[in-house]
Motif scaffolding. Structure first.
Motif, short mmCIF file in Angstrom:
data_model
loop_
_atom_site.label_atom_id
_atom_site.label_comp_id
_atom_site.label_asym_id
_atom_site.label_seq_id
_atom_site.Cartn_x
_atom_site.Cartn_y
_atom_site.Cartn_z
N LEU A 178 8.56 5.78 -2.81
CA LEU A 178 7.85 4.62 -3.34
C LEU A 178 7.52 4.75 -4.83
CD1 LEU A 178 5.53 4.07 -0.27
CD2 LEU A 178 7.16 2.39 -1.15
N SER A 179 7.76 5.93 -5.39
CA SER A 179 7.54 6.13 -6.83
C SER A 179 8.67 5.57 -7.68
CB SER A 179 7.36 7.62 -7.14
OG SER A 179 6.21 8.14 -6.48
N ASP A 180 9.77 5.17 -7.04
CA ASP A 180 10.94 4.66 -7.76
C ASP A 180 10.69 3.23 -8.21
OD1 ASP A 180 13.39 3.88 -8.72
OD2 ASP A 180 14.53 4.47 -6.94
N LYS A 181 10.37 3.04 -9.49
CA LYS A 181 10.03 1.72 -10.01
C LYS A 181 11.24 0.81 -10.15
CE LYS A 181 5.65 2.09 -10.24
NZ LYS A 181 4.85 1.35 -9.24
N THR A 182 12.44 1.36 -10.10
CA THR A 182 13.62 0.50 -10.14
C THR A 182 13.80 -0.23 -8.82
OG1 THR A 182 15.10 2.29 -9.40
CG2 THR A 182 14.75 2.05 -11.78
N ARG A 183 13.29 0.35 -7.74
CA ARG A 183 13.38 -0.29 -6.42
C ARG A 183 12.09 -0.99 -6.02
NH1 ARG A 183 14.62 4.10 -2.24
NH2 ARG A 183 14.65 2.27 -0.85
N PHE A 184 10.95 -0.43 -6.42
CA PHE A 184 9.65 -0.96 -5.99
C PHE A 184 8.84 -1.35 -7.23
CE2 PHE A 184 11.12 2.23 -2.90
CZ PHE A 184 11.33 1.39 -1.82
N ASP A 185 9.31 -2.39 -7.88
CA ASP A 185 8.76 -2.77 -9.18
C ASP A 185 7.51 -3.64 -9.10
OD1 ASP A 185 10.50 -4.58 -8.05
OD2 ASP A 185 11.35 -5.28 -9.93
N TYR A 186 7.01 -3.91 -7.91
CA TYR A 186 5.73 -4.62 -7.75
C TYR A 186 4.77 -3.80 -6.90
CZ TYR A 186 7.43 -8.85 -9.96
OH TYR A 186 7.91 -9.76 -10.89
N PHE A 187 5.08 -2.52 -6.73
CA PHE A 187 4.29 -1.64 -5.85
C PHE A 187 3.47 -0.64 -6.68
CE2 PHE A 187 3.74 2.32 -3.51
CZ PHE A 187 3.20 1.88 -2.31
N ALA A 188 2.24 -0.42 -6.23
CA ALA A 188 1.39 0.63 -6.81
C ALA A 188 0.60 1.24 -5.66
CB ALA A 188 0.45 0.05 -7.87
N ARG A 189 -0.09 2.35 -5.91
CA ARG A 189 -0.88 2.97 -4.85
C ARG A 189 -2.04 3.74 -5.45
NH1 ARG A 189 3.91 6.89 -2.52
NH2 ARG A 189 4.71 7.64 -4.50
N THR A 190 -3.05 3.97 -4.64
CA THR A 190 -4.23 4.71 -5.09
C THR A 190 -4.26 6.12 -4.51
OG1 THR A 190 -5.46 3.64 -3.28
CG2 THR A 190 -5.68 2.67 -5.48
N VAL A 191 -3.14 6.56 -3.96
CA VAL A 191 -2.99 7.92 -3.43
C VAL A 191 -1.80 8.59 -4.10
CG1 VAL A 191 -4.07 7.53 -1.18
CG2 VAL A 191 -1.65 6.98 -1.49
N PRO A 192 -1.82 9.93 -4.19
CA PRO A 192 -0.68 10.63 -4.80
C PRO A 192 0.50 10.70 -3.83
CG PRO A 192 -2.31 12.21 -4.04
CD PRO A 192 -2.91 10.84 -3.82
N PRO A 193 1.72 10.90 -4.34
CA PRO A 193 2.88 11.04 -3.46
C PRO A 193 2.84 12.35 -2.68
CG PRO A 193 3.50 11.43 -5.74
CD PRO A 193 2.09 10.93 -5.76
N ASP A 194 3.67 12.42 -1.64
CA ASP A 194 3.67 13.57 -0.72
C ASP A 194 4.07 14.89 -1.38
OD1 ASP A 194 2.80 12.38 1.62
OD2 ASP A 194 4.77 11.61 2.10
#
Length: 462
Positions: A178-194
């Protein structure tokens, strides 16, 4: 009609047909939290555990607390005259049942509600009449979405919402993808990645001087991406993997028993790393009990298990000595008091709260007219819920670890919207037309990604 718009409308029609075909008749799937407002935020939470086809009968404690955390935060913001003056936030919250395909269908409600934001000037009717967008039952057009919880859910939902320029903040999805902004360009999160907890798990393995371990991971983005990072990091640090076992998404008792048998074939690898969803972790513990092993495993688990007490209820012997990791978070001041103030009679805005109450207290609510509340009938052996029950530490309530991240997500939207209001509504009190019709993509890039604040937990969020 422009080509991108044609593709968008064709996709919507296709997804609408999919939702009609796969729609379940379960009662929970027809319910939602709908609170109108000048600006409406969508919410996606796993209120029920996943079932065979869609929703299971059991309420998921974590999901209900996260839903209530969103309502709590919205209440706080609406009472605060310094945030979004003259503007009221509303909500449209739906149950994902922890299943990605069902969550995708649920998200169509947000898309339909937001279609009124389409520029109808680019549409043309064959009879030359003015195009109109059909209204659907909702609290209003969705400006953004809080959720999902499971990474597999967020991956599906994010792919849909981006097509309609609807920003999304997840308070719990940690998959690295989900950190890939080229694929998920309207996504953000308030938790760190795994990545971070995977490395932390390897640190624990090394500190315990384990050099030979087995791994068990849930099918889907959360388990597969998480264990991939763990395995790579462990291998680089001279830790060998004895067995790597995937838990299928529709695993039953027989499959869990088979997993325990496979782990038992590696007697020298007593340490087992679990990167699983909560229900899979419990399934493994139940299988360990059924197998009645003479030598128990040493469990080391990710935040899918975390510090959930209900997960090990009745399985304390099998879980004894387990080490689990949890994302660092703080209790939200006032939330415990808010939860203690709720009762099935007072909390009518949450249609699932009666089910949650019955499950939390193992009792049955009495309904004056029919003797039934929710889906539970009062029988001869049923315990009727006492009127004085409250959700307090004395009755087993504990604030869920990701409540802070839900509250932070709501405040991120609210403060970003506040900054937008300050910039574009200079001559109008409250919601102006420019703000209501502001491009969601520009809002995401220029405001949402640039907001920073000290949250209710007194931790600075970005």
């Amino acid at each position: 009609m422009s080509q991108p718009l044609v593709q968008m409308l064709v996709l919507l029609v296709s997804l609408h047909q999919l939702s009609v075909v796969s729609q379940s008749k379960a009662h929970s799937e027809r319910e939602a939290v709908l609170i109108p407002g000048d600006i409406v935020l969508g919410g996606l939470f796993p209120v029920h555990e996943k079932g065979g086809a869609s929703c299971g009968p059991n309420v998921y404690n974590r999901g209900v607390q996260r839903l209530e955390a969103m309502l709590f935060a919205v209440d706080q913001i609406n009472k605060n005259k310094k945030i979004l003056p003259g503007i009221t936030l509303g909500v449209h919250i739906l149950d994902t049942c922890g299943r990605d395909t069902y969550a995708l269908n649920q998200s169509l409600h947000f898309v339909r509600a937001s279609l009124s934001n389409l520029d109808i000037n680019v549409l043309e009717c064959a009879d030359k009449s003015v195009p109109r967008v059909k209204k659907t039952a909702s609290a209003g057009p969705i400006f953004g979405v809080i959720g999902g919880s499971y990474s597999s859910v967020s991956l599906q939902v994010a792919n849909l919402l981006r097509l309609f320029h609807i920003p999304q903040i997840s308070p719990a999805s940690t998959a690295k993808a989900l950190s890939d902004k080229t694929r998920f360009d309207y996504f953000a999160r308030t938790v760190p990645p795994d990545t971070f907890q995977s490395i932390a798990l390897v640190d624990v393995v090394k500190s315990a001087n384990w050099s030979y371990v087995s791994t068990v991971y849930s099918e889907g983005s959360y388990g597969e991406y998480g264990i991939e990072v763990f395995t790579r990091e462990a291998t680089e640090r001279n830790v060998c993997i004895a067995a790597a076992v995937k838990v299928p998404s529709a695993a039953d008792d027989r499959m869990f028993d088979d997993i325990i048998q496979r782990l038992s074939k590696k007697p020298n690898a007593r340490a087992v790393i679990l990167f699983t969803r909560a229900e899979d972790a419990r399934g493994i513990l139940e299988a360990a009990r059924r197998c009645n092993m003479s030598q128990p495993f040493q469990w080391l688990a990710s935040d899918g298990w975390g510090r959930q007490i209900k997960l090990v209820e009745g399985l304390e012997d099998e879980a004894e000595g387990a080490i689990t990791v949890e994302l660092q978070s703080e209790n939200i001041p006032g939330f415990d008091e808010y939860m203690a103030s709720l009762t099935p009679e007072s909390n009518r805005r949450n249609p699932w709260f009666s089910e949650y109450w019955e499950e939390a207290f193992s009792c049955v609510l009495r309904k004056k007219e029919f003797g039934v509340v929710g889906q539970t009938a009062i029988g001869q052996n049923s315990t009727v819920c006492p009127a004085k029950l409250r959700l307090t530490p004395e009755t087993g309530y504990e604030q869920e670890s990701k409540v802070q991240f839900v509250v932070d997500a709501v405040y991120a939207f609210a403060l970003a919207l506040h900054n937008l209001q300050r910039d574009v509504c200079t001559k109008t009190e409250g919601l102006c037309a420019t703000m209501a019709n502001y491009d969601r993509g520009m809002f995401y890039r220029n405001y949402l990604l640039n907001v920073s604040f000290t949250g209710e937990s007194e931790i600075t969020a970005y």
